[in-house]
Motif scaffolding. Structure first.
Motif, short mmCIF file in Angstrom:
data_model
loop_
_atom_site.label_atom_id
_atom_site.label_comp_id
_atom_site.label_asym_id
_atom_site.label_seq_id
_atom_site.Cartn_x
_atom_site.Cartn_y
_atom_site.Cartn_z
N TYR A 6 1.00 -1.12 -0.01
CA TYR A 6 0.01 0.03 -0.10
C TYR A 6 0.92 1.11 -0.17
N TRP A 7 0.94 1.82 -1.37
CA TRP A 7 1.94 3.08 -1.31
C TRP A 7 1.06 4.23 -0.99
N HIS A 8 1.60 5.28 -0.03
CA HIS A 8 1.10 6.10 0.56
C HIS A 8 1.97 7.33 0.88
N ASP A 9 1.25 8.50 0.81
CA ASP A 9 1.89 9.51 1.23
C ASP A 9 0.86 10.74 1.87
N TYR A 10 1.57 11.57 2.90
CA TYR A 10 0.81 12.48 3.20
C TYR A 10 1.26 13.92 3.05
N GLU A 11 0.44 14.74 2.82
CA GLU A 11 0.64 16.09 2.93
C GLU A 11 0.25 16.51 4.26
N THR A 12 1.00 17.54 4.75
CA THR A 12 0.55 18.02 6.24
C THR A 12 0.78 19.41 6.42
N GLU A 77 -12.58 10.20 12.01
CA GLU A 77 -12.86 9.48 10.87
C GLU A 77 -11.62 9.20 9.86
N PHE A 78 -10.99 10.21 9.63
CA PHE A 78 -9.90 10.21 8.98
C PHE A 78 -8.83 9.16 9.28
N ALA A 79 -8.65 9.34 10.58
CA ALA A 79 -7.84 8.17 11.16
C ALA A 79 -8.11 7.01 10.91
N ARG A 80 -9.30 6.42 11.10
CA ARG A 80 -9.86 5.09 11.04
C ARG A 80 -9.77 4.73 9.67
N ALA A 81 -9.87 5.81 8.76
CA ALA A 81 -9.81 5.30 7.09
C ALA A 81 -8.43 5.11 6.80
N VAL A 82 -7.53 5.71 7.25
CA VAL A 82 -6.14 5.44 7.00
C VAL A 82 -5.71 3.81 7.69
N PHE A 83 -6.13 3.94 8.86
CA PHE A 83 -5.70 2.61 9.84
C PHE A 83 -6.22 1.54 9.07
N ARG A 85 -6.85 1.06 5.87
CA ARG A 85 -6.19 0.77 4.81
C ARG A 85 -4.74 0.06 4.92
N LEU A 86 -3.86 0.65 6.11
CA LEU A 86 -2.65 -0.03 6.31
C LEU A 86 -2.59 -1.27 7.23
N SER A 87 -3.98 -1.38 7.69
CA SER A 87 -3.95 -2.61 8.56
C SER A 87 -4.81 -3.95 7.70
N GLU A 88 -5.13 -3.78 6.65
CA GLU A 88 -5.67 -4.81 5.84
C GLU A 88 -4.43 -5.91 6.07
N PRO A 89 -4.92 -7.24 6.28
CA PRO A 89 -4.00 -8.27 6.50
C PRO A 89 -3.00 -8.32 5.14
N PRO A 116 -4.43 1.77 18.00
CA PRO A 116 -3.08 1.44 18.13
C PRO A 116 -2.23 1.95 17.44
N PRO A 117 -0.97 2.70 17.94
CA PRO A 117 -0.15 3.26 17.05
C PRO A 117 0.83 2.27 16.22
N TYR A 118 0.91 1.21 16.50
CA TYR A 118 2.17 0.38 16.10
C TYR A 118 1.53 -1.03 15.43
N THR A 119 0.43 -1.29 15.96
CA THR A 119 -0.18 -2.77 15.35
C THR A 119 -0.11 -3.02 14.00
N ARG A 120 -0.60 -2.02 13.19
CA ARG A 120 -0.52 -2.26 11.63
C ARG A 120 0.90 -2.57 11.00
N GLU A 121 1.87 -2.12 11.97
CA GLU A 121 3.25 -2.30 11.55
C GLU A 121 3.77 -4.05 11.64
#
Length: 495
Positions: A6-12, A77-83, A85-89, A116-121
């Motif tokens: 999952y290729w991703h990028d943020y603008e902040t 909601e934004f956080a859950r949407a990102v989480f 995508r990155l947490s899909e098995p 959880p800040p780390y589990t998706r890793e």
């Protein structure tokens, strides 16, 4: 099951600390062969009304808070949407320099929003990788077949397009900016600092590297994980590629693991094998802090000991032959000296050195001065790992609606061992469910927000004034929007 990238990028809205809040997130999924799975997607994040965006970042990206407020998701909601995508098995989260920047944005985003800040890793077959260190490794070790842009040719062109100009850009050597690499290699990259454009540019650059350097790509992919890195380090001397080493030295260092940090198993100490280790063998434990963790001086210089994080996908290779083909000579590495210095670490000496370093690290740890209390939004690392009870409470909070959350909290069904979660919870409810606050909670929240913003008011307005002079007409629309945003924040908080 096969992995997907999952290729991703943020603008902040900023690059440092609390300013590093997301304005835009984009991502696209591919298989391991970089074939796209579905379409690219992007999300905007609605900024909270107790937040002042970095003017410099807004000028760089062109994204203003009002646009995100109108078109973005609330941060929870934004956080859950990102989480999700990155947490899909079996997902490998990857980007360009994501380990140093984007992954930090994700961790703090999840922290603030009771995810959880780390589990998706690491859970459900998930992991992470980063194209940036691979790119440096290709340039340093196997550069043929890829165009490597020179700073002197590209940086002035980039600066001419931007509102914020570097008055003294460094024009020596190569640039590894994504937009420069893609342009030099004929890769379409329509708009730098637009998250989705950067994502597609990153995938295309990865495809070029994979096509031209298939063996290096596969080796790096296979050895990206923590356990694989540890195994490489345990084999003996390694070639280590790291951006902090410096371009003039090829971002390369021949090094040997000499100890693991006793209070952080993800950090190990390496000796620079281009330096004779005899001095290390005479060191005492009380010298460790002075000679390793300070800059030193002419009379008591710092020893060439470096810290490597095994959980950040470092490029380390235990085959010194990877420097064949003239790469060692090109960057001034004396391989014969490296081998001689490595041989001095006999098993007996290595055992003594490791014991001495661990003793010294323990002594230094005992003398550490506690860090000042951090703002709850930034307390992810300083707060330590949550207790089992707090982990259960965090999971419970993340699944409740605003009304259910308020009811559970007021009835005492939500309680934490670590008080930082209580502070986070008040902010979470005030930002996302303000209608559920009691009068006392609203007063407490306003006091907290006012304290954080009030001290920044004068300097923030002064920064806007200074940038208005520097940028002229080009920056006026963005700065005008930021003047309006800041006035609204000051008004809402009674400042």
């Amino acid at each position: 099951m096969s992995n997907t990238f999952y290729w991703h990028d943020y603008e902040t809205f900023g690059l440092r600390g609390d300013e590093r809040r997301p304005s835009q997130f984009a991502g696209v999924r591919t298989d391991e062969n970089l074939n796209f799975i579905g379409e690219g997607e992007f999300l905007y994040c609605r900024p909270n009304r107790d937040f002042l965006p970095s003017p410099e970042s807004c000028l760089l990206t062109g994204i203003i808070p009002q646009y995100c407020e109108e078109n973005g998701l609330p941060e929870n909601e934004f956080a859950r949407a990102v989480f999700a995508r990155l947490s899909e098995p079996d997902t490998i989260g990857i980007g360009y320099n994501n380990l140093s920047f984007d992954d930090e944005v994700s961790r703090f985003l999840f922290w603030r929003n009771f995810l959880p800040p780390y589990t998706r890793e690491y859970s459900a077959g998930c992991s992470r990788w980063d194209l940036y260190p691979i790119t440096l490794a290709v340039w340093a070790l196997r550069p043929e077949g890829i165009e490597w842009p020179l700073r002197k040719d590209w940086i002035p062109k980039l600066e001419a397009k931007r509102i914020l100009k570097d008055e003294n850009p460094d024009l020596d050597g190569h640039t590894f900016k994504l937009e420069c690499l893609t342009a030099a290699n004929g890769i379409s990259h329509e708009k730098a600092h637009d998250a989705l454009s950067d994502v597609y540019g990153t995938v295309a650059l990865a495809g070029l590297i994979r096509k031209t350097k298939p063996k290096l790509w596969q080796w790096a992919f296979k050895h990206r994980g923590k356990q694989a890195v540890i195994e490489e380090l345990n084999r003996g001397p390694v070639v280590w590629v790291d951006s902090h080493i410096g371009q003039t030295h090829g971002y390369l260092k021949c090094a040997l693991k000499i100890a693991a940090m006793p209070h952080d198993p993800n950090r190990v100490l390496l000796w620079d094998l281009e330096r004779d280790p005899e001095e290390l063998f005479t060191l005492r434990s009380e010298d460790v802090e002075r000679r390793i963790f300070t800059s030193g001086d002419e009379n008591d210089p710092r020893l060439p000991v470096y810290t490597l994080r095994v959980n950040k996908c470092p490029f380390v290779c235990s085959h010194l032959g990877v420097l064949s083909g003239g790469q060692a000579e090109k960057f001034g590495i004396d391989l014969e000296a490296v081998k001689r210095n490595a041989e001095k670490f006999t098993p007996e000496r290595m055992s003594e050195v490791t014991a001495m370093l661990i003793a010294g690290l323990e002594e230094a740890h005992e003398k550490e001065i506690p860090e000042p209390e951090q703002d709850p939004d930034e307390a992810l690392y300083s707060s330590g790992f949550p207790s089992r009870s707090d982990s259960r409470m965090v999971e419970k909070v993340s699944g409740l609606t605003g009304e259910a959350l308020a009811e559970s909290y007021h009835e005492g069904r939500i309680h934490f061992d670590n008080p930082v979660y209580d502070q986070l919870l008040l902010r979470d409810r005030a930002r996302n469910f303000p209608e559920t606050l009691t009068d006392d909670e609203r007063t407490l929240w306003l006091h907290d927000a006012k304290q954080r913003i009030e001290g920044r008011k004068d300097s923030y307005v002064e920064t806007l004034d200074q940038l208005a002079v520097r940028t002229g007409e080009q920056g006026r629309p963005i700065l005008s929007a930021l003047y309006d945003w800041s006035r609204g924040v000051f008004r809402d908080l009674g400042i």
